[in-house]
Write an enzyme that holds these catalytic residues in place. Sequence first.
Site, PDB file in Angstrom:
ATOM      1  N   ASP A  58      -0.284   5.755   7.405  1.00  0.00           N
ATOM      2  CA  ASP A  58       0.162   6.256   6.113  1.00  0.00           C
ATOM      3  C   ASP A  58      -0.618   7.489   5.641  1.00  0.00           C
ATOM      4  O   ASP A  58      -0.027   8.505   5.256  1.00  0.00           O
ATOM      5  CB  ASP A  58       0.041   5.133   5.071  1.00  0.00           C
ATOM      6  CG  ASP A  58       0.576   5.531   3.711  1.00  0.00           C
ATOM      7  OD1 ASP A  58      -0.147   6.222   2.971  1.00  0.00           O
ATOM      8  OD2 ASP A  58       1.704   5.148   3.374  1.00  0.00           O
TER       9      ASP A  58
ATOM     10  N   VAL B 247       3.724   5.812   1.609  1.00  0.00           N
ATOM     11  CA  VAL B 247       4.678   6.311   2.602  1.00  0.00           C
ATOM     12  C   VAL B 247       5.228   5.143   3.419  1.00  0.00           C
ATOM     13  O   VAL B 247       6.418   5.112   3.753  1.00  0.00           O
ATOM     14  CB  VAL B 247       4.037   7.374   3.507  1.00  0.00           C
ATOM     15  CG1 VAL B 247       5.077   7.932   4.480  1.00  0.00           C
ATOM     16  CG2 VAL B 247       3.437   8.501   2.671  1.00  0.00           C
ATOM     17  N   ASP B 248       4.375   4.184   3.732  1.00  0.00           N
ATOM     18  CA  ASP B 248       4.858   2.980   4.415  1.00  0.00           C
ATOM     19  C   ASP B 248       5.918   2.279   3.574  1.00  0.00           C
ATOM     20  O   ASP B 248       6.953   1.851   4.088  1.00  0.00           O
ATOM     21  CB  ASP B 248       3.689   2.017   4.657  1.00  0.00           C
ATOM     22  CG  ASP B 248       2.955   2.302   5.948  1.00  0.00           C
ATOM     23  OD1 ASP B 248       3.617   2.476   6.977  1.00  0.00           O
ATOM     24  OD2 ASP B 248       1.720   2.344   5.929  1.00  0.00           O
ATOM     25  N   TYR B 249       5.641   2.139   2.289  1.00  0.00           N
ATOM     26  CA  TYR B 249       6.580   1.423   1.417  1.00  0.00           C
ATOM     27  C   TYR B 249       7.915   2.160   1.355  1.00  0.00           C
ATOM     28  O   TYR B 249       8.986   1.562   1.495  1.00  0.00           O
ATOM     29  CB  TYR B 249       5.995   1.258   0.013  1.00  0.00           C
ATOM     30  CG  TYR B 249       6.853   0.403  -0.880  1.00  0.00           C
ATOM     31  CD1 TYR B 249       6.763  -0.984  -0.827  1.00  0.00           C
ATOM     32  CD2 TYR B 249       7.790   0.969  -1.737  1.00  0.00           C
ATOM     33  CE1 TYR B 249       7.576  -1.787  -1.624  1.00  0.00           C
ATOM     34  CE2 TYR B 249       8.603   0.179  -2.537  1.00  0.00           C
ATOM     35  CZ  TYR B 249       8.488  -1.197  -2.473  1.00  0.00           C
ATOM     36  OH  TYR B 249       9.301  -1.974  -3.253  1.00  0.00           O
TER      37      TYR B 249
END
Length: 409
Positions: free
Chosen positions: A148, A180-182
């Site tokens: 991320d 960013v992962d989410y």
Amino acid sequence: MSALPLSGIKILDLTRVLAGPLSAQMLADLGAEVIKIERPGTGDDARAFGPPYLVDPDGKENNNNSFYLCANRNKKSVTVNIAKPEGQEIIRELAKGVDVMMENYKVGDLKRYGLDYESIKKINPRIIYCSVTGFGQTGPYAPRAGYDAIFQAMGGLMSVTGHMDGEPGAGPMKVGPSIVDYMTGMNTSIGILSALYHRDARGGEGQHVDVCLFDTVIASLSHYAQIYLVNGKTPPRRGTWGNGGMPAGVFRCTDGELMLVVGNDAQFERTCAVLGEPELAKDPRFIKNNNRVVHGKEIMAIFAGLFLKRPVAYWLEELEKAGVPSGPVNDFAQMFADEHVRSRGMEVKVDHPFEHSLSLIRNALTFSATPINDYRAPPLLGANTKEVLSSKLGYDEAMIEGLKVKGIV
């Protein structure tokens, strides 16, 4: 009450860490049956990402930590060693009976195991095969790995986040959570659902969905990146200042801070009245929002002095009466204790083998006809291996035990 929206959809989840698991969790919340594949012995990499961990009945920490718990509820955990031919065969057999297969291995990794899209498509032409990677399936960076924070840096997000130039601590700053992962998890869910709709409602076929963190962070910059595309200039870091209406930012009061966003001229006039300085709204520097943007430092400095005269609660009450958007700067304890958060049920309780009443964060979607009410705890490593192999593939107890002895499951 109707069945959940994705009831009947079957998903084989080979993703690890956060973006992919978050998407699979979202789909599981919506009713899909999600079989999570983990490595025997160690499981998802997220299980080793540090404390805090739950403790088992003997008081020992284990591999059920917060990082894993946040992204794996409502799934079944099956351990399979895909580096072994027998493990690869198990995955292929399971893939024959699912609608979706998800993976987040490096580009090309699964091809050597015969588990890539083209190989799986041959045995299940209708499958939606979703690959979640750092840089996507094509391009010069495709083989690279990343996390991320790397994408926050490379994608431009850090360049516009942080204290303003000239202030102490100025410079690029990472957003706290793995945002960013989410966001990639959300895009992954959208991609999978769109492909399913194309296949089932429009008479289409299965396909390969390519989602990556780098694309996601760039797209998420939205109006910030559009400013650059229009005038060639990267917007400056603004700290807590707003991005449109002014004044907007965090203001210190006598006992804490609040966040204020004055979104239009009428709100500005009412805010000036609340602050006891109605004449400010007639100042030529501040009459229109465009003027306030130009003279941002001046109006922010004036507001900063005025907010220092009273406590947070006083200002929030008066601003609410005036219809001006504002709110306290909460920590997590204050946020979860907030009466509105409690009324929305954002904290849910599940029965976990190691903690009878484990708190999780509920799915953010609310449906009138198909409410998400069933939350099952993230599974222990391999908790459903025997159940899945026997019910889906017809393996008997002796076969499963033999695979365990060989380290296949």
